[in-house]
Design an enzyme around this catalytic site. Structure first.
Site, PDB file in Angstrom:
ATOM      1  N   THR A 142       4.214   2.658  -6.643  1.00  0.00           N
ATOM      2  CA  THR A 142       3.220   1.645  -6.433  1.00  0.00           C
ATOM      3  C   THR A 142       2.745   1.631  -4.917  1.00  0.00           C
ATOM      4  OG1 THR A 142       2.679  -0.730  -6.213  1.00  0.00           O
ATOM      5  CG2 THR A 142       4.986  -0.334  -6.151  1.00  0.00           C
ATOM      6  N   ASP A 143       1.515   1.064  -4.630  1.00  0.00           N
ATOM      7  CA  ASP A 143       0.966   1.328  -3.337  1.00  0.00           C
ATOM      8  C   ASP A 143       1.493  -0.080  -2.459  1.00  0.00           C
ATOM      9  OD1 ASP A 143      -0.466  -0.725  -4.670  1.00  0.00           O
ATOM     10  OD2 ASP A 143      -2.494  -0.273  -4.154  1.00  0.00           O
ATOM     11  N   GLU A 144       2.123  -1.061  -3.270  1.00  0.00           N
ATOM     12  CA  GLU A 144       2.636  -2.203  -2.529  1.00  0.00           C
ATOM     13  C   GLU A 144       3.754  -1.584  -1.592  1.00  0.00           C
ATOM     14  OE1 GLU A 144       3.316  -5.659  -4.823  1.00  0.00           O
ATOM     15  OE2 GLU A 144       1.967  -5.215  -6.316  1.00  0.00           O
ATOM     16  N   TYR A 200      10.098  -7.061  -4.902  1.00  0.00           N
ATOM     17  CA  TYR A 200       9.657  -5.870  -6.025  1.00  0.00           C
ATOM     18  C   TYR A 200       9.320  -4.536  -5.164  1.00  0.00           C
ATOM     19  CZ  TYR A 200       6.387  -3.113  -8.571  1.00  0.00           C
ATOM     20  OH  TYR A 200       5.575  -2.144  -9.139  1.00  0.00           O
ATOM     21  N   LYS A 240      11.106  -0.772  -5.129  1.00  0.00           N
ATOM     22  CA  LYS A 240      10.318   0.361  -5.217  1.00  0.00           C
ATOM     23  C   LYS A 240      10.674   1.501  -4.406  1.00  0.00           C
ATOM     24  CE  LYS A 240       8.471   1.257  -8.677  1.00  0.00           C
ATOM     25  NZ  LYS A 240       8.936   1.842 -10.021  1.00  0.00           N
TER      26      LYS A 240
HETATM   27  N1  LIG Z   1       0.971  -2.080 -13.238  1.00  0.00           N
HETATM   28  C1  LIG Z   1       0.480  -1.699 -12.058  1.00  0.00           C
HETATM   29  O1  LIG Z   1      -0.403  -2.068 -11.866  1.00  0.00           O
HETATM   30  C2  LIG Z   1       1.543  -0.637 -11.683  1.00  0.00           C
HETATM   31  C3  LIG Z   1       0.783   0.179 -10.549  1.00  0.00           C
HETATM   32  C4  LIG Z   1       1.563   1.076  -9.835  1.00  0.00           C
HETATM   33  C5  LIG Z   1       2.796   1.398 -10.158  1.00  0.00           C
HETATM   34  N2  LIG Z   1       3.395   0.824 -11.364  1.00  0.00           N
HETATM   35  C6  LIG Z   1       4.696   1.255 -11.745  1.00  0.00           C
HETATM   36  O2  LIG Z   1       4.729   1.676 -12.956  1.00  0.00           O
HETATM   37  C7  LIG Z   1       5.915   1.544 -13.623  1.00  0.00           C
HETATM   38  C8  LIG Z   1       5.460   0.942 -15.265  1.00  0.00           C
HETATM   39  O3  LIG Z   1       4.566  -0.159 -14.931  1.00  0.00           O
HETATM   40  P1  LIG Z   1       4.202  -1.241 -16.149  1.00  0.00           P
HETATM   41  O4  LIG Z   1       2.972  -2.035 -15.381  1.00  0.00           O
HETATM   42  O5  LIG Z   1       4.002  -0.256 -17.166  1.00  0.00           O
HETATM   43  O6  LIG Z   1       5.494  -2.084 -16.282  1.00  0.00           O
HETATM   44  P2  LIG Z   1       6.074  -2.836 -17.591  1.00  0.00           P
HETATM   45  O7  LIG Z   1       6.720  -3.996 -16.869  1.00  0.00           O
HETATM   46  O8  LIG Z   1       4.930  -3.211 -18.372  1.00  0.00           O
HETATM   47  O9  LIG Z   1       7.082  -2.156 -18.260  1.00  0.00           O
HETATM   48  C9  LIG Z   1       8.174  -1.649 -17.722  1.00  0.00           C
HETATM   49  C10 LIG Z   1       8.808  -1.032 -18.933  1.00  0.00           C
HETATM   50  O10 LIG Z   1      10.274  -0.596 -18.583  1.00  0.00           O
HETATM   51  C11 LIG Z   1      11.177  -1.110 -19.501  1.00  0.00           C
HETATM   52  N3  LIG Z   1      12.598  -1.002 -18.413  1.00  0.00           N
HETATM   53  C12 LIG Z   1      12.905  -1.870 -17.769  1.00  0.00           C
HETATM   54  N4  LIG Z   1      13.891  -1.849 -17.163  1.00  0.00           N
HETATM   55  C13 LIG Z   1      14.452  -0.745 -17.869  1.00  0.00           C
HETATM   56  C14 LIG Z   1      15.646  -0.137 -17.668  1.00  0.00           C
HETATM   57  N5  LIG Z   1      16.517  -0.349 -16.905  1.00  0.00           N
HETATM   58  N6  LIG Z   1      15.935   0.957 -18.823  1.00  0.00           N
HETATM   59  C15 LIG Z   1      15.099   1.163 -19.690  1.00  0.00           C
HETATM   60  N7  LIG Z   1      13.861   0.597 -19.784  1.00  0.00           N
HETATM   61  C16 LIG Z   1      13.539  -0.294 -18.900  1.00  0.00           C
HETATM   62  C17 LIG Z   1      10.752  -2.298 -19.805  1.00  0.00           C
HETATM   63  O11 LIG Z   1      11.504  -2.724 -21.223  1.00  0.00           O
HETATM   64  C18 LIG Z   1       9.411  -2.138 -20.229  1.00  0.00           C
HETATM   65  O12 LIG Z   1       8.905  -1.521 -21.431  1.00  0.00           O
HETATM   66  C19 LIG Z   1       6.724   0.607 -13.035  1.00  0.00           C
HETATM   67  O13 LIG Z   1       7.698   1.452 -12.214  1.00  0.00           O
HETATM   68  C20 LIG Z   1       5.797   0.171 -11.827  1.00  0.00           C
HETATM   69  O14 LIG Z   1       6.320  -0.186 -10.593  1.00  0.00           O
HETATM   70  C21 LIG Z   1       2.808  -0.113 -11.973  1.00  0.00           C
END
Ligand SMILES: NC(=O)c1ccc[n+]([C@@H]2O[C@H](COP(=O)([O-])OP(=O)(O)OC[C@H]3O[C@@H](n4cnc5c(N)ncnc54)[C@H](O)[C@@H]3O)[C@@H](O)[C@H]2O)c1
Length: 337
Positions: A133-135, A159, A163
């Protein structure tokens, strides 16, 4: 080819699997622990596919991950699994460190052992993609240039710190062991199936359910938004063309303050689903106490991925937002929200 998707029941992971299947018949193994953010409805659309398998489990489970790699022999691993909500990380940082750092370490360490066991040809085509993430770059001033891949990490909440830690581990595994990691660093995503705790679904959901729309502080924080499918398409390009050891920023030049975005969403709702009383949705907006350590501005320079792959984002903020709002309105009609 078999791809192991971890966290594939979450918002981005499940959209990624959908995008993957629209382009490929190659097998997907989805390993997800199904925490509160997982979307069972979304992944149930894949259940009957001959080339899809779901495994409920944790990336921190050494025995499970070892066996899974031995049985399915993936050629690519893409890790979405993480705890993802900043507010929860402020209240309960330990689950973020345990999950996003310690469990992540288990996944990458076992993946590295598995990769070591492959023959030369399989080793050279293998990739481990870590979704970040950009954070991790921290906060920009309004006049600063957008973050590039060379911007230093400067995290401001548990968070983003968790990351950033995972990114450091992945980079170290490339430098020390030659393990082929690629880091992808994306701006804020939005689109259908996002869990309601996040900003955009929270605004839409509060608006259409006649609740107040909470905006932190003065609402002047700037975020850079990308439609989730554009992010997923970028990841598919990086699986094909990304260079191990590199990190790639992903973004769409959609910077907007939270308050302007909330009003933009309310205006679209006024058009698509006018209130019977003739009132405007934006009158439901309420400013609430700011989040501690709240980053002022994120902005991503995505020139590197655009130069190195065939990817370009398709959705404008308006077209992506209309699709998203339609989806939430339909869900409300089906009484699923
Ligand atoms: N949502 C955003 O805007 C955004 C932006 C940039 C990066 N990201 C990154 O993208 C990834 C996905 O984000 P998201 O928004 O889909 O998150 P989300 O919270 O919707 O989904 C995360 C998923 O991971 C599963 N999970 C969590 N811990 C786990 C573990 N230990 N073992 C197996 N499964 C596990 C959860 O059950 C869930 O289904 C993350 O790594 C997040 O940091 C998100």
């Amino acid at each position: 080819m078999t791809i192991l998707v971890t966290g594939g029941a979450g918002f981005i992971g499940s959209n990624f699997i959908e995008s993957w299947f629209s382009l490929s018949t190659e097998k997907v193994i989805n390993l997800d622990s199904l925490n509160y953010a997982a979307n069972i409805e979304k992944i149930s659309q894949f259940t009957n596919k001959y080339n899809y398998e779901f495994i409920k489990g944790d990336i921190g489970n050494e025995h499970l991950v070892k066996n899974l790699l031995k049985i399915y022999k993936p050629t690519t691993i893409i890790n979405f699994a993480a705890e993802t909500h900043v507010d929860t990380s402020i209240k309960n940082p330990n689950i973020f460190i345990k999950n996003n750092v310690v469990s992540f370490f288990n996944l990458i360490n076992i993946s590295k052992e598995y990769w070591n066991s492959l023959n030369m040809q399989c080793r050279s085509s293998f990739k481990f993609i870590q979704i970040s993430t950009d954070e991790i770059y921290g906060s920009l001033k309004k006049t600063d240039a957008p973050f590039t891949e060379n911007s230093p990490y400067k995290t401001n909440n548990p968070y983003s710190a968790s990351k950033a830690s995972a990114n450091h581990i992945a980079q170290a595994f490339f430098t020390t062991y030659g393990f082929p990691t690629i880091l992808t660093i994306c701006t804020n995503n939005y689109g259908p199936y996002q869990f309601v705790e996040k900003f955009i679904p929270n605004v839409i959901n509060s608006a259409i359910n006649n609740q107040y729309i909470p905006i932190y502080g003065n609402g002047e924080q700037i975020r850079d938004w990308i439609y989730v499918k554009d992010h997923c398409n970028a990841l598919i390009e990086l699986i094909k063309y990304g260079t191990p050891g590199e990190s790639y920023n992903i973004g769409n030049n959609n910077e907007v303050t939270n308050i302007k975005l909330a009003i933009f969403i309310c205006d679209i709702l006024d058009e698509l689903s006018p209130k019977q009383c003739g009132d405007n949705y934006k009158n439901q907006i309420k400013f609430i106490h700011d989040r501690p350590g709240h980053d002022v501005r994120y902005s991503i320079n995505a020139n590197k991925i655009i130069k190195h792959t065939k990817w370009i984002p398709i959705e404008s903020l308006e077209s992506g937002m209309r699709k998203t709002i339609y989806w939430y309105l339909n869900k409300k009609q089906e009484k699923k929200f």
